[in-house]
Design an enzyme around this catalytic site. Sequence first.
Site, mmCIF file in Angstrom:
data_model
loop_
_atom_site.group_PDB
_atom_site.id
_atom_site.type_symbol
_atom_site.label_atom_id
_atom_site.label_comp_id
_atom_site.label_asym_id
_atom_site.label_seq_id
_atom_site.Cartn_x
_atom_site.Cartn_y
_atom_site.Cartn_z
ATOM 1 N N ASP A 172 -6.330 8.517 9.830
ATOM 2 C CA ASP A 172 -5.937 8.384 8.435
ATOM 3 C C ASP A 172 -7.145 8.772 7.583
ATOM 4 O O ASP A 172 -8.206 8.138 7.680
ATOM 5 C CB ASP A 172 -5.498 6.934 8.175
ATOM 6 C CG ASP A 172 -5.011 6.726 6.755
ATOM 7 O OD1 ASP A 172 -5.494 7.437 5.852
ATOM 8 O OD2 ASP A 172 -4.164 5.833 6.545
ATOM 9 N N PHE A 205 -5.996 -0.824 6.019
ATOM 10 C CA PHE A 205 -5.094 -0.904 4.874
ATOM 11 C C PHE A 205 -3.707 -1.293 5.394
ATOM 12 O O PHE A 205 -3.190 -0.669 6.323
ATOM 13 C CB PHE A 205 -5.043 0.447 4.160
ATOM 14 C CG PHE A 205 -4.281 0.410 2.876
ATOM 15 C CD1 PHE A 205 -4.849 -0.141 1.735
ATOM 16 C CD2 PHE A 205 -2.997 0.895 2.803
ATOM 17 C CE1 PHE A 205 -4.141 -0.190 0.541
ATOM 18 C CE2 PHE A 205 -2.280 0.853 1.614
ATOM 19 C CZ PHE A 205 -2.855 0.306 0.478
ATOM 20 N N ARG A 210 -14.838 -3.333 -5.528
ATOM 21 C CA ARG A 210 -15.066 -1.965 -5.029
ATOM 22 C C ARG A 210 -15.539 -1.056 -6.151
ATOM 23 O O ARG A 210 -14.957 -1.046 -7.233
ATOM 24 C CB ARG A 210 -13.765 -1.370 -4.475
ATOM 25 C CG ARG A 210 -13.296 -1.944 -3.179
ATOM 26 C CD ARG A 210 -12.270 -1.019 -2.519
ATOM 27 N NE ARG A 210 -11.181 -0.607 -3.410
ATOM 28 C CZ ARG A 210 -10.167 0.136 -3.032
ATOM 29 N NH1 ARG A 210 -10.096 0.586 -1.778
ATOM 30 N NH2 ARG A 210 -9.209 0.456 -3.870
ATOM 31 N N TYR A 239 -3.670 11.400 -3.934
ATOM 32 C CA TYR A 239 -4.014 10.870 -5.267
ATOM 33 C C TYR A 239 -5.375 10.200 -5.353
ATOM 34 O O TYR A 239 -5.746 9.707 -6.399
ATOM 35 C CB TYR A 239 -2.927 9.895 -5.758
ATOM 36 C CG TYR A 239 -2.548 8.781 -4.805
ATOM 37 C CD1 TYR A 239 -3.350 7.659 -4.659
ATOM 38 C CD2 TYR A 239 -1.370 8.840 -4.070
ATOM 39 C CE1 TYR A 239 -2.991 6.637 -3.790
ATOM 40 C CE2 TYR A 239 -1.012 7.834 -3.197
ATOM 41 C CZ TYR A 239 -1.818 6.732 -3.065
ATOM 42 O OH TYR A 239 -1.464 5.726 -2.198
ATOM 43 N N LYS A 240 -6.122 10.169 -4.245
ATOM 44 C CA LYS A 240 -7.449 9.564 -4.304
ATOM 45 C C LYS A 240 -8.482 10.653 -4.620
ATOM 46 O O LYS A 240 -8.502 11.161 -5.720
ATOM 47 C CB LYS A 240 -7.721 8.811 -3.002
ATOM 48 C CG LYS A 240 -6.830 7.550 -2.907
ATOM 49 C CD LYS A 240 -6.851 6.860 -1.571
ATOM 50 C CE LYS A 240 -5.918 5.653 -1.613
ATOM 51 N NZ LYS A 240 -5.542 5.174 -0.278
HETATM 52 C C1 LIG Z 1 -4.372 4.539 -0.013
HETATM 53 C C2 LIG Z 1 -4.020 4.337 1.405
HETATM 54 C C3 LIG Z 1 -2.705 4.466 1.856
HETATM 55 C C4 LIG Z 1 -1.610 4.737 0.851
HETATM 56 O O1 LIG Z 1 -0.362 4.881 1.409
HETATM 57 P P1 LIG Z 1 0.861 5.229 0.462
HETATM 58 O O2 LIG Z 1 1.953 5.594 1.354
HETATM 59 O O3 LIG Z 1 0.414 6.337 -0.461
HETATM 60 O O4 LIG Z 1 1.170 4.020 -0.363
HETATM 61 C C5 LIG Z 1 -2.459 4.331 3.204
HETATM 62 N N1 LIG Z 1 -3.456 4.066 4.075
HETATM 63 C C6 LIG Z 1 -4.741 3.923 3.680
HETATM 64 C C7 LIG Z 1 -5.813 3.648 4.670
HETATM 65 C C8 LIG Z 1 -5.056 4.045 2.334
HETATM 66 O O5 LIG Z 1 -6.305 3.886 1.930
#
Ligand SMILES: *Cc1c(COP(=O)(O)O)cnc(C)c1O
Length: 420
Positions: free
Chosen positions: A205, A134, A379, A230-231
């Site tokens: 992560d 990501f 997805r 939030y996921k």
């Molecule tokens: C959703 C996600 C993020 C989100 O980061 P934010 O700081 O909340 O925008 C970061 N890394 C991964 C791998 C994600 O899936």
Amino acid sequence: MVAEAKIMTVMTREDFQKLDHDDPLACFRREFYIPQDVIYMDGNSLGAMPKAASRRVGEVTDREWGYDLIKSWNTADWFNAPQRIGDKIAKIIGADEGEVVATDSTSINLFKVLAAALMINSDRSIIVMEGSNFPTDNYIAQGLVEFLGRQHQIRFVEKDGVMDAMDDRVAVVSLTDVHYKTGHRFDMHAITARAHEHGALTVWDLCHSAGAVPVDLKGANADFAVGCGYKYLNGGPGAPAFIFVAKRHQDHVKQPLTGWWSHSAPFDFTRDYESGEGINRMLCGTQPIISLCALEVGVDIMARADIYKIREKSKKMGDLFIALAEQKCGEYGFGIASPRNAYDRGSQVSLTHPNGYAIMQALIERGVIGDFRAPDILRFGFTPLYLRYVDVWDAVDILADIMANEIWQDPKYQVRASVT
Ligand SMILES: *Cc1c(COP(=O)(O)O)cnc(C)c1O
């Protein structure tokens, strides 16, 4: 796949309803607000709203903020919310009390832990990361390298190259446990062990893992971790994230965002910085209390659910989704970007299609909410607390209809919105 496809030919919608009837997690669905006629397969991006969240937010605003005002820092325990919620998240990710705080965003927390790891391994210069991760993870690392005067280098590898990318110059290996696009999972135990053999530290992560798959940070001997609220934790849009530091690092770890909440005595208001105790030093400044309290509701629900049952159901849902999609949509040019073996997959299935964007827009209009990730990935997330087996059946049915009747060709589905 052949065997599974054969099983599918004899399965009916009633069989999927039967699975729901026998589902030990079925009782959780009524705790969430799910709009009528929506099949929500995007809980991997924004979890659904627990009904108790709006009640709790109302209570925080009306009583704690509105009536008790500033006293609530003490009387409603606002001040300790990051630690209190962190301890609850710790149980979900295989960490101990005092190893996790709920705070800031994943991006900011990544900055803190990467910097912390580089300060511990200050005689090393390589950061190993997955290039297809990501983007924010890579961008944060690149920003940090720039800030530190480009003395470090990011060694980008892909999934299969991680083990070989390690050597004694590596300071930190920073990976996302479950890949956001494909859902592939790393072997956290093996990679952490290999990193440690070389004297490197690990950052995991857990954005797509926390609340989706059993995570065992302690068993894997992980050093640092971050993840999203939030996921799968259903904490609400922009919910605070979390940060984990293994106990063994806590009395020497440092991070650069040394705000007053990380100080040893924030209410002494002294001039000079002095690190707080333990995990407190990973905090920065004043936290968004309303958002933290909403997150706590989602975390409390997750804490009551059995993560192994969640995992079983999501693996089964993913397998059934793949088998149904192959059976009903096999002729329309879809590929599959996720591992077929459920063990290697997180809680999502990603299909590929050159017209993926338009197909997903058509699905969303028909009430099947998934999402699209450029260039060609559709997805579908499986969130066992509120998704039913029958939803999986219906979603594939609708997809088959959209393909058979070329509904996705409508020009209105080709227009890109700013958030996909
Ligand atoms: C959703 C996600 C993020 C989100 O980061 P934010 O700081 O909340 O925008 C970061 N890394 C991964 C791998 C994600 O899936």
